[in-house]
Write an enzyme that holds these catalytic residues in place. Structure first.
Site, PDB file in Angstrom:
ATOM      1  N   ASP A 170       0.829  -1.200   0.000  1.00  0.00           N
ATOM      2  CA  ASP A 170       0.000   0.000   0.000  1.00  0.00           C
ATOM      3  C   ASP A 170       0.874   1.265   0.000  1.00  0.00           C
ATOM      4  O   ASP A 170       2.006   1.259   0.501  1.00  0.00           O
ATOM      5  CB  ASP A 170      -0.878  -0.032   1.256  1.00  0.00           C
ATOM      6  CG  ASP A 170      -1.853   1.111   1.335  1.00  0.00           C
ATOM      7  OD1 ASP A 170      -2.732   1.190   0.465  1.00  0.00           O
ATOM      8  OD2 ASP A 170      -1.737   1.925   2.271  1.00  0.00           O
ATOM      9  N   GLU A 176       1.567  -0.005  -4.937  1.00  0.00           N
ATOM     10  CA  GLU A 176       0.561   0.983  -5.317  1.00  0.00           C
ATOM     11  C   GLU A 176       1.268   2.304  -5.626  1.00  0.00           C
ATOM     12  O   GLU A 176       1.794   2.967  -4.733  1.00  0.00           O
ATOM     13  CB  GLU A 176      -0.453   1.181  -4.190  1.00  0.00           C
ATOM     14  CG  GLU A 176      -1.532   2.194  -4.534  1.00  0.00           C
ATOM     15  CD  GLU A 176      -2.364   2.615  -3.335  1.00  0.00           C
ATOM     16  OE1 GLU A 176      -3.556   2.886  -3.521  1.00  0.00           O
ATOM     17  OE2 GLU A 176      -1.806   2.663  -2.214  1.00  0.00           O
TER      18      GLU A 176
END
Length: 637
Positions: free
Chosen positions: A353, A382
C-alpha cells in the site's frame, strides 16, 4: 498444520519462576537456512533496555545489542548462519526465554509469486462473507460494533467465510486472491467510522481476531493452494495504526516521521483532531503535518525540499502515524516481518500500500532483500499517478530512474483512468474513447517489463466501474481489454455480478457486502439459483472469458499489436506460435464496421475465427458488422 498461536507461544516461552521483564519478542520465532543470517529481535518489557543479554546456542553469534531511547524496548541482532533448528535459550539478566528456531517449509526459490498468467480477485474480508459468529465480538479489544446498516462500520466478514467459498472462485475462473489487510486493527469506532478496511495496523504479527487467528489464515492459504488458488497479502510499511504500542511509547525519537504531534495528540482537547478517524479541524494541531497526497515530488528532478518533506514525511491521516523507514531498525523490522509471513503462511505475493509515500531507499532495500531471498516471488506496489512515465520509473531495472526500486510489479493507474473516461465517450479519430487506451499503451516502451504491470478498472479506493448504473456493454468492453492485453489483470469482488456504487458519500458504498455471504441474506449470489437473470448473464460471460484465459499461451506469452481506432473500432491483437487473438471493440453508440483487410498482418490467409464467448464461427473473408458498443474476442488458429 503449523501451530503459531502467537500469545501462547510468547507466554509459554518464559522460564517458570523467572522475574517477568520480557513482555513479548517479535518475531516470536525464526527460521534457519535463510540467505540473510541476521535476525533482529525486538524485545518489549518494562525497563528491559538495561538488561544484560546473552545466549550460548550453538551456531548463533550476538552481533549487537541496541538500547533505544525508551527504557521499555531492546533490540538484539543475532547471526544464525550456522545454527540448526531447535530452541534457543535467550538470557536477559536472570530471566531465560525459550526461542524457537524452525526449519523452513520450502526453499526461498520455491516460493512462486503471481504472474501475468494469473487473474487476481481483490476482496475485503469484512465485506465478503462471514463463516463464524464466534469472532463477531472479541473481549479486550477497543470498543466497536458490527452493524451492516452502516457502511463505515464493521460488518462481520472473516477468513473462514472466504475459505468456505473457495469453490466460487474456481467456478468464476480467477487464479489468485488479494485480500485487503488482515492484520490486527485495534482502533475504537468513532463518529460512525471504524478500521474495518485493515489499513491501520496495531500488531504486525497478529491476524485481527475479528477475522480469525493466525492458524485460520494458514488454513485458508493451504486450502486455497489445494484448489489451485494463490493468495496475495496486503501490507503497509508507510504507516501503522494509532493504537500500536509504538505510539504511546515510542522506541526512539525518530521511529516516526514528524512525531511532534504525538505529544499533543495524547491530549484530545489539545489536538482538536479525532485520532482514530482523522476527522476534525487539523489546523488546531500546531505540529501536525499532513501529507500533500502529491506523489510527483518523489521522482521530480526539480522537486523542492518542502514538497518532498510534505509528501514523504507527512501523515496519511491523523489516525495513521507515519513510520520512518530511514531509521535502519524500523526498516529491518518491516523487512523481517514480510519474510516471516512468507515463511509462516506461504503467501504467494505481496501488495504494498501507498508505496511512494514511504522512503524510497528504504523500500528499495526491502525489495532487494526479498528478491534475493525469494527470486521467484512477486510484489506489486501501489503507485497512484496516472502517467505511464511515472509508473514505469518505479519498476525494477527502469532506465528512467537513477535509483533502482527492485519492485517487479507496478499498478497501472493510467489504464484505470483512461478506461473509465472512455466508457462515457464516443471513440473519435484523435483523442477520445478508446483512443485514450491506444495513447496510453503506446508508451509501453517505457516499462522494463510490461507483462509485469498490474491493470485494473476499479478497486476499493475508487468508484465502481458501473458507478450507480448497470452499463453492461461498457463493462464487457473494459473487462475484455483488461483480460487480453499484456498485463497482470486484477478484478474487484462483485463486478462479475454487477455490483455498483460510488464514493460521493462514503468509501463504504464501493465496499458493500457480497450478497449471500452473511447470515440472513435472502439474496445469494454465490449460487446460480440465487443470482438474478442479469447477474447470471454477467457471471457466465466473465467466467467463460476467465476459464478461456487460464493457461492460454497466446495471452501469457504472445506479442501484442494494437491498431489506431478507425471509425470508432479499436483492435488489440496477441500472437504466439502461429495462433492469434483479436479483441475488437466498437467504441461508439451506433453500428460500426470492422474492416477485415486492415488487420491482414494478424489474420494472414486464414478465413475463419472463433468467437471465444459464443463459440460461433466468424468469417474473415468479409467485413465484420458490430452493434453499438459490441465486444468481440476472436481466436484465430
Amino acid at each position: 498444520m503449523k501451530k503459531i498461536f502467537l500469545l501462547a507461544l510468547l507466554c509459554g516461552c518464559l522460564h517458570v519462576g523467572a522475574a517477568t521483564k520480557v513482555k513479548r519478542i517479535e518475531p516470536a520465532n525464526w527460521f534457519v537456512g535463510m540467505k540473510n543470517p541476521s535476525l533482529q529481535l525486538m524485545v518489549y518489557g518494562k525497563n528491559i533496555r538495561q538488561a544484560k543479554f546473552s545466549t550460548d546456542y550453538p551456531g548463533v553469534k550476538v552481533d549487537s545489542v541496541v538500547r533505544l531511547d525508551s527504557p521499555n524496548y531492546l533490540l538484539v541482532y543475532l547471526n544464525v548462519k550456522d545454527a540448526q533448528a531447535g530452541t534457543m535459550k535467550l538470557k536477559f539478566d536472570k530471566q531465560i526465554v525459550n526461542y524457537p528456531l524452525n526449519n523452513r517449509q520450502m526453499a526461498g526459490e520455491d516460493h512462486v509469486g503471481f504472474t501475468n498468467a494469473d487473474v487476481l480477485y481483490m476482496l475485503m474480508p469484512d465485506r465478503f462473507a462471514s463463516g463464524s459468529s464466534k469472532n463477531d465480538q472479541i473481549k479486550g479489544m477497543n470498543p466497536y460494533v458490527n452493524d451492516r446498516s452502516e457502511p463505515s462500520l464493521r460488518h462481520g466478514g472473516d477468513l473462514e467465510g472466504i475459505r468456505q467459498h473457495l469453490d466460487y472462485f474456481n467456478q468464476l475462473g480467477v487464479t489468485a486472491l488479494w485480500l485487503t489487510p488482515v492484520l490486527e486493527n485495534n482502533s475504537p469506532d468513532s463518529h460512525g467510522y471504524s478500521t474495518y478496511h485493515g489499513y491501520a495496523t496495531t500488531n504486525y504479527y497478529q491476524v485481527d481476531p475479528r477475522f480469525g487467528s493466525n492458524e485460520e489464515y494458514i488454513r485458508l492459504v493451504q486450502d486455497a493452494h489445494a484448489k489451485g488458488l494463490k493468495v496475495v497479502m496486503d501490507m503497509i510499511f508507510n504507516h501503522c495504526g494509532f493504537e500500536h504500542p509504538w505510539v504511546k511509547d515510542m522506541p526512539s525519537k525518530d521511529w516516526f516521521n514528524t512525531p511532534e504531534w504525538l505529544s499533543e495528540a495524547q491530549d484530545a482537547n489539545a489536538s482538536g483532531v479525532d485520532r482514530n478517524t482523522g476527522m476534525g479541524d487539523k489546523k488546531t494541531a500546531s505540529s501536525y503535518l499532513q501529507t500533500s497526497y502529491k506523489l510527483t515530488p518523489v521522482l521530480d528532478p526539480y522537486a523542492s525540499k518542502i514538497d518532498m518533506h510534505e509528501t514523504v514525511d507527512g501523515w496519511f491521516v491523523p489516525s495513521m502515524p507515519d513510520l520512518n523507514q530511514r531509521n535502519s531498525h524500523v526498516m529491518r523490522y518491516l523487512i523481517q516481518n514480510s519474510e516471516w509471513w512468507i515463511e509462516t503462511v506461504g503467501i504467494d505475493g505481496i501488495r504494498m500500500d501507498t508505496y511512494p509515500y514511504a522512503d524510497r531507499d528504504g523500500m528499495a532495500e526491502w525489495m532487494k532483500c526479498l528478491n534475493e531471498e525469494y527470486p521467484n516471488f512477486n510484489t506489486v506496489g501501489e503507485t497512484w499517478v496516472a502517467e505511464p512515465a511515472y509508473t514505469a520509473a518505479w519498476q525494477k531495472d527502469s532506465k528512467l530512474s537513477k535509483k533502482n526500486s527492485y519492485l517487479k510489479t507496478v499498478m497501472d493507474f493510467a489504464f484505470f483512468e483512461r478506461v473509465n473516461q472512455a466508457k462515457t465517450e464516443e471513440t473519435d479519430h484523435w483523442s477520445k474513447g478508446f483512443y485514450r487506451i491506444y495513447n496510453s499503451l503506446c508508451y509501453d516502451y517505457l516499462y522494463p517489463n510490461p507483462s509485469s504491470v498490474m491493470a485494473f478498472i476499479e478497486n476499493h479506493d475508487t468508484d465502481r466501474f458501473l458507478g450507480n448504473g448497470k452499463d453492461v456493454n461498457s463493462l464487457k468492453q473494459a473487462l475484455a481489454l483488461l483480460l487480453t492485453i499484456k498485463r497482470i489483470p486484477q478484478l474487484y469482488y462483485g463486478t462479475e455480478i454487477l455490483m455498483n456504487g460510488t464514493k460521493e458519500v462514503t468509501d463504504g458504498n464501493v465496499r458493500k457486502d457480497f450478497p449471500g455471504g452473511f447470515p440472513g441474506d435472502t439474496h445469494n449470489a454465490f449460487s446460480k439459483d440465487g443470482r438474478t437473470h442479469d447477474e447470471n448473464a454477467m457471471f457466465d460471460w466473465v467466467s467463460k472469458l476467465l476459464h478461456w484465459r487460464q493457461g492460454n499461451e497466446v495471452i501469457v506469452h504472445g506479442e501484442q499489436t494494437q491498431f489506431i481506432p478507425v471509425d470508432g473500432v479499436y483492435v488489440v491483437a496477441r500472437q504466439y506460435k502461429g495462433k492469434a487473438v483479436m479483441t475488437i471493440l466498437n467504441g461508439t453508440d451506433h453500428d460500426a464496421i470492422c474492416q477485415v483487410k486492415r488487420y491482414a498482418e494478424i489474420i494472414g490467409g486464414r478465413l475463419k475465427a472463433t468467437d471465444i464467448i459464443s463459440g460461433d464461427t466468424v468469417r474473415l473473408d468479409q467485413n465484420i458488422r458490430l452493434s453499438p458498443r459490441q465486444t468481440l474476442i476472436i481466436e484465430i488458429k
